[in-house]
Design an enzyme around this catalytic site. Structure first.
Site, mmCIF file in Angstrom:
data_model
loop_
_atom_site.group_PDB
_atom_site.id
_atom_site.type_symbol
_atom_site.label_atom_id
_atom_site.label_comp_id
_atom_site.label_asym_id
_atom_site.label_seq_id
_atom_site.Cartn_x
_atom_site.Cartn_y
_atom_site.Cartn_z
ATOM 1 N N CYS A 32 42.481 47.988 47.672
ATOM 2 C CA CYS A 32 42.160 46.622 47.368
ATOM 3 C C CYS A 32 43.096 45.661 46.322
ATOM 4 C CB CYS A 32 40.888 46.394 47.026
ATOM 5 S SG CYS A 32 39.538 46.935 48.436
ATOM 6 N N HIS B 213 39.531 39.351 44.068
ATOM 7 C CA HIS B 213 39.376 40.246 45.218
ATOM 8 C C HIS B 213 38.119 39.943 45.853
ATOM 9 C CE1 HIS B 213 39.186 43.378 48.056
ATOM 10 N NE2 HIS B 213 38.514 44.253 47.260
ATOM 11 N N ASN C 88 35.606 41.889 53.180
ATOM 12 C CA ASN C 88 36.730 42.279 52.329
ATOM 13 C C ASN C 88 37.782 42.548 53.456
ATOM 14 O OD1 ASN C 88 38.083 43.861 50.839
ATOM 15 N ND2 ASN C 88 36.532 45.305 49.987
#
Length: 338
Positions: free
Chosen positions: A123, A263, A293
Site C-alpha cells: 500500500c 492511503h 482499498n
C-alpha cells in the site's frame, strides 16, 4: 521517530507532478453482495471501514488498469507514449513474476523511447515510487517520468474470508513527473520499513519460500492474510506520526496544508491521522466509500479525482501518507505545480 531521511540541500531541479489520471472498472460490488452470503452487514462494514462499494475487474490484468490510467494522464498532459523516458509501475499484483508489469505497460502503450521497472511496497508503493522518480529527476538524469499505482486485488482475495474480501477493490492511478525550477514540486519525504510487521500482513505462498503446489492451493495460501487488529494499531500510529513529522519539520500549520492525501485503507485510520495533524475534515481527500482499498492506486486516484473536480490549485501544500504490508509507511510533502 528517526528523522535522518531528510535531505536539507536544495536540488538543482525539483520533481513536479504535471498531470494525473485514473481508471477503475465498471463492475461494482457493494456491501449487500457480501451480506448475501457472508456473516456480515452493510452497517458492520461501513462502521468498521467506511467502505460502501468497490470496483472489480472481471476480465483483464493489472496492466490493463495501469494502461487505462496512463492514457488518461498522457492525454491530459498532451503527450504521446513516445514522450516518456521512464515508466515506474507500483503494484503488489503484477501480471506475472516476469517480465515486469512496467514492460507489459510499455508494450501496450507503444512507448518506444523509455525503460522502466516495478516497485513492490504494497500500500505504500506509490509513495516509494514517487520518491524514486523524484531522485531520478533531481539528479538531472530524466525529465519525463510516468508513475503508476495499480492493483487487481480481487486476484489475490479469498471471497469466503469476510475479514479481508470486503476491504479491497481494483483500480489504478497515474501521474506524470517533470523538472521544475520553481518552488513547486516534491519538497520532503519520510519513508520507513519494518520487516517484523510482515508476519501480520502477507501472502503465504507463490514465491520462492512456498512455491505453488497442489498443497498450497488446497490450503488457500495464495490469498491475502491479515491480522486486522495488529495492522490497524500500527497503521494508526505510523501514518499519523509520519504525517505530523513532515508537517512540523517543514514549519507547516494546519492553515498551510491544503489537503491530506491518505492511503484509503480504513476511515478510522484516516481520521486518526487527520486529528494528529490538526486538520479539519474538509482538508482530507476521502473516496474509500466508492473504491475500498486499491492498494498502490489509492493516492493517485484521489489526486486525479480532486484535480478533475477543480479542487487543487498551483502552490497547494499536500501531504501524502500511507501504511502497508512490509511493514512500509511514510509521508511526502508535495507543493502542487499546476
Amino acid at each position: 521517530m528517526n528523522t535522518t531521511t531528510r535531505t536539507d540541500s536544495e536540488p538543482q531541479y525539483r520533481a513536479a507532478i504535471t498531470a494525473v489520471g485514473h481508471w477503475v472498472p465498471d463492475d461494482v460490488l457493494d456491501n449487500k453482495y457480501f451480506a448475501s452470503y457472508l456473516d456480515t452487514t452493510d452497517e458492520w462494514i461501513m462502521t468498521r471501514t467506511g467502505i460502501r462499494e468497490r470496483r472489480i475487474l472481471r476480465n483483464g490484468a493489472t496492466s490493463d488498469l495501469a494502461v487505462g490510467a496512463a492514457r488518461v494522464a498522457l492525454e491530459r498532459r498532451g503527450w504521446t507514449p513516445d514522450d516518456l523516458e521512464l515508466i515506474i509501475c507500483c503494484t503488489v499484483t503484477p501480471d506475472m513474476f516476469f517480465p515486469a508489469t512496467a514492460c507489459v505497460v510499455q508494450n501496450k502503450l507503444g512507448a518506444k523511447n523509455c525503460w522502466g521497472f516495478d516497485i513492490n511496497a504494497a500500500c505504500s508503493a506509490f509513495l516509494f515510487g514517487l520518491e524514486t522518480a523524484r531522485r531520478f529527476i533531481e539528479s538531472g538524469a530524466y525529465q519525463r517520468i510516468l508513475l503508476i499505482g495499480a492493483d487487481k486485488m480481487s486476484s489475490i482475495l479469498d471471497y469466503n474470508d469476510r475479514n479481508t474480501c470486503v476491504l479491497f477493490g481494483d483500480g489504478a492511478g497515474a501521474v506524470i513527473l517533470e523538472r521544475s525550477t520553481d518552488e513547486n514540486g516534491i519538497r520532503d519525504s519520510y519513508l520507513k520499513i519494518d520487516g517484523s510487521g510482515g508476519a501480520h500482513l502477507h501472502m503465504k505462498a507463490g514465491g520462492s519460500l512456498n512455491p505453488a503446489t497442489v498443497e498450497t492451493v488446497e490450503k488457500r495460501m495464495h490469498y491475502v492474510y491479515q491480522e486486522g487488529k495488529q495492522v490497524f494499531k500500527s497503521a494508526v500510529v505510523e501514518m499519523a506520526e509520519s504525517s505530523a513529522l513532515v508537517m512540523e519539520r517543514n514549519g507547516l500549520t494546519a492553515d498551510d496544508v491544503a489537503f491530506l492525501v491518505p492511503h484509503q485503507a480504513n476511515l478510522r485510520i484516516i481520521d486518526a491521522t487527520r486529528q494528529r495533524m490538526g486538520l479539519p475534515e474538509e482538508k482530507v481527500m476521502i473516496n474509500i466509500q466508492k473504491y475500498g482499498n486499491t492498494t498502490a492506486g489509492t493516492i493517485p486516484i484521489c489526486l486525479s479525482e480532486w484535480w478533475a473536480a477543480g479542487k487543487l490549485k498551483k502552490g497547494d501544500n499536500l501531504i501524502l501518507s500511507s501504511f502497508g504490508a512490509g511493514y512500509t509507511w511514510g509521508a511526502i510533502l508535495v507543493r502542487w505545480a499546476f
